[in-house]
Design a protein around this motif. Structure first.
Motif, short mmCIF file in Angstrom:
data_model
loop_
_atom_site.label_atom_id
_atom_site.label_comp_id
_atom_site.label_asym_id
_atom_site.label_seq_id
_atom_site.Cartn_x
_atom_site.Cartn_y
_atom_site.Cartn_z
N ALA A 185 -132.91 -40.65 36.92
CA ALA A 185 -132.26 -41.89 36.48
C ALA A 185 -130.76 -41.74 36.73
CB ALA A 185 -132.54 -42.15 34.99
N PRO A 186 -130.02 -42.86 36.78
CA PRO A 186 -128.58 -42.75 37.03
C PRO A 186 -127.86 -42.02 35.90
CG PRO A 186 -129.35 -45.01 37.38
CD PRO A 186 -130.47 -44.26 36.71
N LEU A 187 -126.87 -41.23 36.27
CA LEU A 187 -126.06 -40.49 35.31
C LEU A 187 -124.68 -41.13 35.21
CD1 LEU A 187 -125.32 -37.95 33.57
CD2 LEU A 187 -124.68 -36.83 35.72
N ASP A 188 -124.25 -41.43 33.99
CA ASP A 188 -122.89 -41.93 33.78
C ASP A 188 -121.92 -40.81 34.14
OD1 ASP A 188 -120.47 -42.89 32.89
OD2 ASP A 188 -121.20 -43.51 30.92
N PRO A 189 -121.03 -41.04 35.12
CA PRO A 189 -120.08 -39.98 35.51
C PRO A 189 -119.27 -39.44 34.34
CG PRO A 189 -120.03 -41.75 37.11
CD PRO A 189 -120.87 -42.24 35.95
N ALA A 190 -119.01 -40.30 33.34
CA ALA A 190 -118.23 -39.85 32.18
C ALA A 190 -118.93 -38.72 31.44
CB ALA A 190 -117.97 -41.03 31.24
N ILE A 191 -120.26 -38.77 31.40
CA ILE A 191 -121.02 -37.69 30.75
C ILE A 191 -120.86 -36.40 31.54
CG2 ILE A 191 -123.32 -36.93 30.03
CD1 ILE A 191 -122.32 -39.27 28.39
N ALA A 192 -120.96 -36.52 32.86
CA ALA A 192 -120.80 -35.32 33.71
C ALA A 192 -119.41 -34.73 33.55
CB ALA A 192 -121.06 -35.68 35.17
N TRP A 193 -118.38 -35.59 33.55
CA TRP A 193 -117.02 -35.09 33.43
C TRP A 193 -116.76 -34.46 32.06
CZ3 TRP A 193 -114.52 -33.68 37.33
CH2 TRP A 193 -114.56 -34.38 38.54
N LEU A 194 -117.43 -34.95 31.03
CA LEU A 194 -117.28 -34.34 29.71
C LEU A 194 -117.72 -32.88 29.76
CD1 LEU A 194 -118.28 -35.92 26.33
CD2 LEU A 194 -118.92 -33.57 26.84
N PHE A 195 -118.91 -32.63 30.31
CA PHE A 195 -119.43 -31.25 30.34
C PHE A 195 -118.67 -30.41 31.37
CE2 PHE A 195 -122.90 -33.49 28.25
CZ PHE A 195 -123.14 -32.62 27.19
N LEU A 196 -118.28 -31.01 32.48
CA LEU A 196 -117.47 -30.28 33.46
C LEU A 196 -116.16 -29.83 32.83
CD1 LEU A 196 -118.02 -32.39 36.69
CD2 LEU A 196 -118.41 -29.93 36.47
N GLY A 197 -115.56 -30.71 32.02
CA GLY A 197 -114.32 -30.37 31.34
C GLY A 197 -114.47 -29.22 30.37
N LEU A 198 -115.68 -29.08 29.81
CA LEU A 198 -115.97 -27.98 28.89
C LEU A 198 -116.37 -26.70 29.62
CD1 LEU A 198 -117.98 -29.94 26.17
CD2 LEU A 198 -115.62 -29.16 26.01
N GLY A 199 -116.53 -26.80 30.93
CA GLY A 199 -116.85 -25.62 31.71
C GLY A 199 -118.30 -25.49 32.13
N LEU A 200 -119.12 -26.53 31.88
CA LEU A 200 -120.53 -26.49 32.28
C LEU A 200 -120.74 -27.43 33.46
CD1 LEU A 200 -123.51 -25.69 31.88
CD2 LEU A 200 -123.71 -27.64 30.30
N PRO A 201 -121.07 -26.91 34.65
CA PRO A 201 -121.35 -27.78 35.79
C PRO A 201 -122.63 -28.60 35.56
CG PRO A 201 -120.84 -25.55 36.53
CD PRO A 201 -121.04 -25.49 35.04
N VAL A 202 -122.48 -29.91 35.55
CA VAL A 202 -123.62 -30.82 35.48
C VAL A 202 -123.73 -31.47 36.85
CG1 VAL A 202 -124.45 -32.96 34.47
CG2 VAL A 202 -123.49 -31.21 32.99
N LEU A 203 -124.84 -31.23 37.52
CA LEU A 203 -125.00 -31.62 38.92
C LEU A 203 -126.02 -32.76 39.03
CD1 LEU A 203 -125.35 -27.99 40.34
CD2 LEU A 203 -123.24 -29.33 40.07
N GLN A 204 -125.55 -33.92 39.45
CA GLN A 204 -126.47 -35.04 39.62
C GLN A 204 -127.16 -34.93 40.99
OE1 GLN A 204 -126.76 -39.87 39.12
NE2 GLN A 204 -124.76 -39.02 39.55
N GLY A 205 -128.47 -35.11 40.96
CA GLY A 205 -129.23 -35.10 42.19
C GLY A 205 -129.99 -36.40 42.36
N TYR A 206 -130.73 -36.48 43.48
CA TYR A 206 -131.47 -37.71 43.78
C TYR A 206 -132.72 -37.36 44.56
CZ TYR A 206 -132.78 -41.91 46.38
OH TYR A 206 -133.48 -42.95 46.94
N GLY A 207 -133.78 -38.07 44.28
CA GLY A 207 -135.01 -37.86 45.02
C GLY A 207 -136.08 -38.83 44.57
N MET A 208 -137.25 -38.65 45.09
CA MET A 208 -138.40 -39.45 44.72
C MET A 208 -139.66 -38.68 45.08
SD MET A 208 -137.71 -42.37 47.63
CE MET A 208 -138.94 -43.48 46.95
N THR A 209 -140.75 -39.00 44.40
CA THR A 209 -141.99 -38.28 44.62
C THR A 209 -142.33 -38.22 46.10
OG1 THR A 209 -142.82 -38.96 42.45
CG2 THR A 209 -144.46 -38.24 44.07
N GLU A 210 -142.09 -39.31 46.82
CA GLU A 210 -142.44 -39.39 48.24
C GLU A 210 -141.67 -38.39 49.10
OE1 GLU A 210 -143.30 -43.50 46.52
OE2 GLU A 210 -141.92 -41.84 46.16
N ALA A 211 -140.63 -37.75 48.52
CA ALA A 211 -139.83 -36.76 49.27
C ALA A 211 -140.00 -35.36 48.72
CB ALA A 211 -138.36 -37.16 49.25
#
Length: 376
Positions: free
Chosen positions: A152-178
């Motif tokens: 599902a889509p990730l709000d970039p603000a959530i990712a930046w919150l954890f990145l700022g704390l030192g935890l890399p949050v990596l958004q990916g993309y895919g689908m069953t067909e791949a």
């Protein structure tokens, strides 16, 4: 979906070549194993590298399982981290001084992650990051090296919150067909607004209508006993038509919404609702939300919220939409206090909102709102 042994092995091998996970990692498996995201990322990948997998008992017991298993890697859906961030912000709201220090550390950490940091940022992090981030990351087990979020889509603000704390949050993309991974951000080049670069054995391009196409050895053979559907999704050149609108910039993929979900207002204006919903949900007053507007004169938001003042909710929603074109504004809000869950049939097993089910459940309230007209 027909996935061959070769399809899955190709996807696992490409994920392994990213060198994100190691043989000494501990994965915490939370999502259903019937979902290819968990099957490949949380099962086949650790199996291929000899890593350990601990299985969470349930979402309700996740906090206990994080504390007891202390994972170093986690594959999850954004909803898990959104709820964690919401509880964190709720606690910080009770102490303005702690909130200011927390925001200072997150902002400094974010600039470091973007390679924009100055001397002052280094000082702030040296003096305060351990004190601020330590207790937060301890609730995730205290050893997590990174988390990959998808489904599902990730709000970039959530990712930046954890990145700022030192935890890399990596958004990916895919689908069953791949099989399912098509792309993912890397720690050294993480752009949370995107879903990262494609795997090294996956080709991507944008079709004339804006749809993302993908091709490679991990793409399915077709749909079982459904040649018509297979022909629509897989063209003669082997390109998988994902059904997602996207842009590709600097080799990174930016998802703009689902083709089938694009709303067309009665005046002909079009919008992909996911981007708009994501922006609105950045306000903690809105716990979950779905935009309504297909063939309608204005947008209505159906939202899970504890607030009851509709005019105030409209104002708060539109504050989040200032960066969007003027026609993308919420004019009515239909509210409910009951969360949308898997149990009440409004979320999928991977915690995505079932848009059609929500519209059906609140059909009467939605029609009443449109009959009464916009609130400005």
């Amino acid at each position: 979906v027909m996935l061959t042994h070769g399809n899955i092995l190709a996807n696992v091998a490409a994920c392994e070549r990213l060198r994100l996970a190691r043989s000494d990692d501990v994965f915490l498996s939370l999502l259903p194993l019937s979902h290819m995201f968990e099957r490949t990322g949380g099962y086949y990948l650790p199996l291929s590298i000899g890593a350990k997998v601990a299985y969470a008992r349930s979402v309700s017991q996740l906090a206990e399982d994080l504390a007891s298993e202390r994972p170093t890697v986690m594959f999850a859906v954004p909803r898990v981290f959104e709820k964690f961030a919401a509880r964190l912000n709720e606690a910080l709201a009770k102490s303005p001084a702690k909130k200011r220090l927390f925001d200072l550390v997150v902002a400094a950490g974010g600039r470091v992650a973007r390679r924009e940091a100055g001397l002052l940022d280094g000082i702030v992090l040296a003096l305060a990051r351990d004190r601020v981030a330590g207790p937060v990351l301890a609730r995730l087990g205290g050893r997590m090296r990174f988390a990959v979020l998808g489904g599902a889509p990730l709000d970039p603000a959530i990712a930046w919150l954890f990145l700022g704390l030192g935890l890399p949050v990596l958004q990916g993309y895919g689908m069953t067909e791949a099989s399912p991974v098509i792309s993912v951000n890397r720690p050294e080049s993480n752009v949370p607004e995107s879903v990262g670069m494609p795997l090294d054995n996956v080709e991507v391009r944008i079709a004339p209508g804006g749809e993302l196409l993908a091709r490679g050895p991990s793409i399915m053979k077709g749909y079982w006993n459904n040649p018509e559907a297979s022909a629509k999704s897989l063209d003669r050149e082997g390109w998988l038509h994902t059904g997602d609108l996207a842009e590709i910039r600097d080799s990174r993929i930016f998802i703009r919404g689902r083709l089938k979900d694009v709303l067309v207002l009665s005046n002909g204006e079009k919008l992909p609702p996911q981007d708009v919903e994501l922006a609105i949900l950045g306000d903690g007053a809105f716990e979950q939300g779905v935009l309504i507007g297909e063939g309608r004169p204005f947008l209505t938001l159906v939202a899970v919220t504890q607030e009851t003042d509709e005019k105030r909710l409209i104002q708060r929603a539109n504050e989040r939409l200032k960066g969007f074109p003027g026609y993308i504004r919420v004019r009515r809000v239909v509210t409910t206090r009951e969360p949308w869950t898997i149990e009440n049939g409004l979320l999928t097993p991977t915690l995505k909102v079932k848009r059609e089910r929500v519209q059906e459940k609140f059909r009467t309230e939605i029609e009443r709102a449109y009959a009464a007209g916009a609130l400005d």
